[in-house]
Design an enzyme around this catalytic site. Structure first.
Site, PDB file in Angstrom:
ATOM      1  N   THR B  94      12.980  45.491  27.074  1.00 36.08           N
ATOM      2  CA  THR B  94      12.903  45.012  25.697  1.00 36.08           C
ATOM      3  C   THR B  94      13.340  43.555  25.711  1.00 36.08           C
ATOM      4  O   THR B  94      14.526  43.253  25.840  1.00 36.08           O
ATOM      5  CB  THR B  94      13.817  45.852  24.786  1.00 36.08           C
ATOM      6  OG1 THR B  94      13.371  47.205  24.850  1.00 36.08           O
ATOM      7  CG2 THR B  94      13.734  45.364  23.351  1.00 36.08           C
ATOM      8  N   LYS B 170       7.616  47.059  19.861  1.00 39.51           N
ATOM      9  CA  LYS B 170       8.880  47.642  20.326  1.00 39.51           C
ATOM     10  C   LYS B 170      10.039  47.202  19.432  1.00 39.51           C
ATOM     11  O   LYS B 170      10.892  48.006  19.035  1.00 39.51           O
ATOM     12  CB  LYS B 170       9.122  47.200  21.778  1.00 39.51           C
ATOM     13  CG  LYS B 170      10.512  47.488  22.322  1.00 39.51           C
ATOM     14  CD  LYS B 170      10.819  48.980  22.451  1.00 39.51           C
ATOM     15  CE  LYS B 170      12.252  49.191  22.953  1.00 39.51           C
ATOM     16  NZ  LYS B 170      12.656  50.583  22.911  1.00 39.51           N
ATOM     17  N   LYS B 239      21.479  43.451  20.615  1.00 41.64           N
ATOM     18  CA  LYS B 239      20.536  42.516  21.250  1.00 41.64           C
ATOM     19  C   LYS B 239      19.131  42.705  20.679  1.00 41.64           C
ATOM     20  O   LYS B 239      18.445  41.736  20.337  1.00 41.64           O
ATOM     21  CB  LYS B 239      20.506  42.786  22.765  1.00 41.64           C
ATOM     22  CG  LYS B 239      19.639  41.846  23.560  1.00 41.64           C
ATOM     23  CD  LYS B 239      19.154  42.504  24.853  1.00 41.64           C
ATOM     24  CE  LYS B 239      18.043  43.523  24.563  1.00 41.64           C
ATOM     25  NZ  LYS B 239      17.361  44.067  25.723  1.00 41.64           N
TER      26      LYS B 239
END
Lengths: 293, 293, 293, 293
Positions: B94, B170, B239
């Protein structure tokens, strides 16, 4: 079973039809009489006041808000004065927990039973007898009325003896749905402005990430931006989030996401879109991203 | 098929196991060599640098963040210099959309293929070969690597030729999950402080309102307040929300709910809870409601 | 001038002293009689019910909230039944705009005058006759009472004939102060965690950026984290932000910053800090940044 | 004193004029040369590269953002390679704390001095030599350059030896101003929709509640909705709030009000209003309240 039903709006009408279909005798009352007359042609009998409707001893109410229910219960020729001792009032409306508490106390004083039994589901689900009922109140009253609730639902959850608990569950549930709408609105705005096909994104959500009928259903409405006719009006959603915030304030449980939802719903209402489906909450994110309306 | 795999953390290890199980020859590299050695006992071979791993012509990477991947690709003895022309780099991590764009350009310049193929699912799903893969990049590279992706997933979605589009999906997906966590956290705080049993509330959510495995799974963690060991660390979730906000900023699509999530995750991190599961985001609402920790 | 004063809390007591000092004859009433007795020693006379206090024809009220004022006005032996026709009720309290509207109508029906005259300033300012009064209502009633208002203020602003307008101004003003507190709280948390001396930062704000007594005053409290004794209790501030949000809801004007303030004040209250000064709102940012309490 | 000045935008030009007026010899550089030529007619000399400007040993820079300053310092013919050992670079720009740190380190390595000296004030204040300077860096460098800073300011605050501390103060200060703008925007929307005259409300704020020049100044712009020409562009304000959030993230200090500001500024930018004065942030609340644009 003989039962009275008060409040024949988008939800009330299909509920009465399901009660009739299940073989119950239904005495209906609605402020605007024409809606009652439609049902009379399908077998319901018409009462001319809430009080008159109460003779059966069991009365279901499905009204827009606290104020409408207050008038129906506490007003002249209202339920409170007419329901016989031992009778039961089952309130299907989404009302405040404070008002549910007041109803429970007022009925108890008159030796009547009060059950909060708010429902999850939109008019289509009401018509298909696929609602979900969340009931709280005196156990014997719930048991007595269970066949009525089952006539229009696929599931009845019983929470406990304190009526307002069912309203808390309903408000928390509607908050979760509105939170989902906001999150979808923001995600779709991001995806759209980044050049990704929103329909493809929705397919991924449905097919793998959430696999939830409610994401699928509302996701489709948002991707197609098809907010009319409204299944559930934005103004009613705004009302429910206000009630959730009032309950949260009373419980001293800050809900910043609920605050955000209220502010976005209120903006939509202030801009004249209160009659659209509440899925149009998603348009706030689209507008803020500068996407064309 | 011969393939290299770089990055053997909580996710990387089970992925390699599934590749081995599917009969592929896997050359692994990990900065901390001991994690590679575990897999060597199960049939993998060990490379001593990223560059050495690239000989096979297809390299999968699963690393913690942009910085780790940058070092692995652009660093000395990195992928970029070692992958043969026509080779493919499949990034499962990611990462930011900006970095995905930079990777796509850098590999293209070297006549290599770059595919963004981030995955949805926690370590258990990785072990069970039940991940969902979202892939974007050159069609022929995706087709060539499809058997590898299928070795650990239940579904592969192909978005299109632009690699960053998969990263947008995502990030938008992880945003939706975090939004669900926040909404559950607030709803459970309200329900708890109002005297309703949270387990019963969860049962209603699962059994009727959402009927979604992910609500069920995370709802259970939150009701039990069981955030350790972490399936997905809060710091990693923080994050990802940062990356979603960066993508939203680049696309000029304000996401106030994402902002709220970032602020709550950051507060948890500042208070020393970054290693817990990110479902512990729900504890922010509990703390603000004055519920005992 | 002869005048009645009802409500002898932190604000009411110094106001009465200033009225006495200016030479007015003051008849006081307080639910807890001891507070009235202190003032009796300084020249006030004591009434034993609100109604008895009304004989003078002009009554000032300074009470905690809508509910306290409702009881005093509409309750048995309340102001409404006792004030002579032509008499005036000047409400100094911070109340809801909806209740101000109701008061205006109820008094008008009795041929009495109602003036909303909420005040800005803390107890020290009340003692120093340095309050700022914002008055709205019938012009002749305001003119008649102006000497009373001037006895404890440095400035009287007259808004117009509609009483609730003064309450809107008061609520919007308190919202601005709370917004300043939140902004200072966040700025100081950032500055502190970045290793900059907060006192030096405050000096810059005062000496150049804002040059405002209210920034100076509250800034000092926040830098020193000295929230007790409270000049203005957080619970009262929470009440005022609730009222601002209610007015905003009625006007369909979303105020997301007010929502944020409400949620932070509510969190402080839920965590047991409601009796501190409302400047302690700044501690929410400190806590979220992991700074020691 | 001989000094170089790089960056001749809305702020840079009046600063140079004030340096000339104070008797300094100024060598100017600007990417677009025409702006330098205007100043040449008033006594400045023109350098044709940043490097050439550095001969004097003291260089002031006032550029739009990190990127512009990065090019000027680290680029070919940039400051870093040209400034003599012992020379000083005084950066007046509003830049990120991370970049200030990098500048401090890079200059130190070259035995040069780096001072962060961001300024508060709009172009009018720059022209009137009424800016406020916040300086941090090596003490002797600050002392040496103090006459330069005093040539255009009414006050110079010295924070300490760590350059980024001055940038934190600047970012926290701009955050406070933006927070004031948002709070005024929401308050004015409430007041307007409640039928109260906003000019009267502003008079109360200025005359009593805040008594602050900055509230007066911006309050007037907002009441008159006069956002063009921009004194400080919304896009620059958005940049500064992004930098404040980046600093807050690095310090692990959540700033939800800063998040709200960023989202509102970003919405204005996405809707095409980035060139207006940043006081137009107040229009977000007006728009959400359904007020006409």
């Amino acid at each position: 079973m003989r039962v009275a039903f008060i409040g024949l709006g988008n939800m009330g009408q299909p509920l009465v039809r399901n009660l009739l279909k299940a073989g119950h005798e239904v005495l209906v009352y609605n402020r605007t009489r024409s809606r009652a007359e439609e049902l009379a042609r399908e077998g319901a009998r018409i009462a001319s006041t809430p009080a008159e409707a109460c003779a059966s001893g069991v009365v279901l109410t499905m009204l827009a808000d606290d104020r409408a229910l207050e008038e129906t219960v506490f007003g002249a020729r209202g339920i409170l004065g007419a329901l016989p001792a031992g009778g039961a009032h089952i309130s299907l409306s989404t009302i405040s927990t404070a008002f549910a508490q007041r109803l429970a106390e007022a009925h108890r004083e008159k030796k009547q039973h009060y059950v909060s039994a708010p429902v999850f589901g939109r008019p289509e689900a009401a018509a298909a007898a696929r609602l979900v009922v969340v009931a709280a109140g005196p156990a014997e009253a719930i048991e007595r009325c269970r066949p009525l609730l089952e006539a229009f639902s696929r599931k009845v959850f019983i929470i406990g003896p304190e009526a307002p608990a069912a309203n808390i569950v309903k408000l928390a549930g509607n908050f979760l749905i509105a939170a989902m709408l906001e999150s979808l609105g923001e995600a779709f705005a991001l995806v759209r402005k980044s050049g990704v096909d929103p329909a493809q994104f929705l397919e991924i959500l449905n097919g793998s990430l959430f696999q939830s009928p409610i994401y699928e259903n509302y996701g489709k409405i948002i991707v197609e931006r098809r907010y009319e006719p409204a299944g559930f009006k934005l103004l009613l959603g705004l009302k429910d989030i206000r009630l959730a915030l009032a309950a949260a304030d009373a419980a001293a449980a800050p809900m910043p996401l609920a605050s955000l939802l209220r502010d976005h719903l209120l903006a939509r209402a202030a801009q004249g879109h209160g009659e659209m489906d509440w899925a149009s909450l998603a348009e706030v994110a689209a507008q803020n991203a500068g996407l064309p309306a």
